[in-house]
Write an enzyme that holds these catalytic residues in place. Structure first.
Site, PDB file in Angstrom:
ATOM      1  N   LYS A 160       0.841  -1.203   0.000  1.00 45.85           N
ATOM      2  CA  LYS A 160       0.000   0.000   0.000  1.00 45.85           C
ATOM      3  C   LYS A 160       0.877   1.254   0.000  1.00 45.85           C
ATOM      4  CE  LYS A 160      -3.706  -2.644   2.001  1.00 45.85           C
ATOM      5  NZ  LYS A 160      -4.334  -3.205   3.193  1.00 45.85           N
ATOM      6  N   GLN A 177      -4.685  -1.837   9.460  1.00 45.79           N
ATOM      7  CA  GLN A 177      -4.539  -3.182   8.891  1.00 45.79           C
ATOM      8  C   GLN A 177      -5.109  -4.228   9.853  1.00 45.79           C
ATOM      9  OE1 GLN A 177      -3.214  -3.798   5.692  1.00 45.79           O
ATOM     10  NE2 GLN A 177      -4.060  -5.814   6.104  1.00 45.79           N
ATOM     11  N   ASP A 182     -11.247   2.377   3.727  1.00 48.18           N
ATOM     12  CA  ASP A 182     -11.466   0.922   3.633  1.00 48.18           C
ATOM     13  C   ASP A 182     -12.967   0.614   3.512  1.00 48.18           C
ATOM     14  OD1 ASP A 182      -9.555  -1.009   3.445  1.00 48.18           O
ATOM     15  OD2 ASP A 182      -9.148  -1.152   5.595  1.00 48.18           O
TER      16      ASP A 182
END
Ligand code: NDP
Length: 295
Positions: free
Chosen positions: A53, A97, A120
């Site tokens: 990322k 994460q 997200d």
């Protein structure tokens, strides 16, 4: 007949080209989209996702901040970090994460992220907006799957989509996105899972089959209808003594056999994976544009 291979890597590159233009125009207005990625602990798979990322941000010229915290970080500390990122004007997207260490409540952490920075798409506000068809942030993997279908000329409208898997990050949202009453969706959707009876008869009825199970090469050719489109979300590491590293990545679909039956299929790697990352970049750019409009 061998299936057309839907290359997520190529489609992701097209989207990156489009994003470069949006990013350049934002930069002209003095805004550099910024993404913060938070990693707690040392899980090797998570470390590798976080690296990818960061690299993707760098390639596109986005501002990126990777914050790595030790596994024993307290929930309070993590929540305080999120508060500071919520308040940081350089940051337009915050990604924590997952999975988090067991002593931290994931739901509490997701709830703390400003929904306007939740790139997200996991915050309940954005999940709700997705379900009712309001603009928010769509989760990256499911949205990437929809983009892949559309951009490879597969219109889900009127098709029977069977999603195998009902997780909150892939199965349920991909179904919610494709069932929406709008262009690029309008599908008839069935969700299957581990308690589904006679799975093969259901998967065989799919025009578009989405496999998101986490079970290596589970979907065999006899579970797929001739001419179906197959999207393989699975990302499973299996031992392979003949490979240089001793392992390789496979999907949830028995690719070699199924590609002889499907009309189109995504490979692993190079299918859904690159789409997930590029959709994260797209959400970050979208968030920066919205912040600029709101100024
Ligand atoms: P989860 O483990 O959270 O969910 C798996 C789902 O599959 C569950 O709903 C489970 O059913 C169902 N399932 C498992 N085995 C069977 C079976 N034999 N028959 C029917 N249903 C079954 O996984 P995720 O959704 O998080 O991920 C799925 C896969 O996608 C993984 O391989 C993951 O690594 C990959 N992935 C890839 C991404 C990418 O960018 N390429 C991004 C995210 C995930 P039940 O609910 O009943 O337990």
């Amino acid at each position: 007949m061998s299936a057309k291979i839907i290359s997520g890597a190529e489609i992701a590159e097209q989207i990156r080209q489009e994003l470069r233009k949006d990013i350049a125009s934002l930069k002209e207005k003095g805004v550099t989209p910024g993404l913060a990625v938070v990693l707690v602990g040392e899980d090797p798979a998570s470390q590798s996702y976080v690296r990818m990322k960061g690299k993707a941000c760098e390639e596109l010229g986005l501002f990126s901040q990777t914050i790595v915290k030790p596994a024993d970080t307290s929930e309070e500390e993590l929540l305080a970090l999120i508060d500071s990122l919520n308040a940081d004007p350089r940051i337009h997207g915050i990604l924590v994460q997952l999975p988090l260490p067991k002593h931290i409540d994931e739901n509490k952490v997701i709830l703390r992220i400003d929904p306007n920075k939740d790139v997200d798409g996991f915050h309940p506000i954005n999940v709700g907006k997705m379900l009712i068809g309001e603009p928010g942030f769509l989760p990256c993997t499911p949205h990437g799957i929809q983009e892949m279908l559309i951009r490879s000329g597969v219109d889900p409208e009127g098709k029977h989509v069977v999603v195998v898997g009902r997780s909150n990050i892939v199965g349920k949202p991909v179904a919610a996105i494709l069932v929406q009453k709008r262009k690029g969706a309008n599908a008839t959707v069935t969700i299957a899972h581990s308690r589904t009876r006679d799975l093969a008869s259901i998967t065989r009825s799919a025009d578009i089959l989405v496999a998101a199970m986490g079970s290596p090469q589970f979907i065999k050719a006899d579970m797929v209808r001739e001419g179906a489109v197959v999207i393989d979300v699975g990302s499973n590491r299996i031992d392979d003594p003949s490979a240089k590293r001793g392992y390789r990545w496979v999907g949830d679909v028995d690719f070699e056999a199924v590609k002889e039956k499907a009309s189109a299929i995504t490979p692993v790697p190079g299918g859904v994976g690159p789409m997930t990352i590029v959709m994260l970049m797209k959400n970050t750019v979208l968030s920066a544009s919205r912040a600029l409009e709101a100024d």
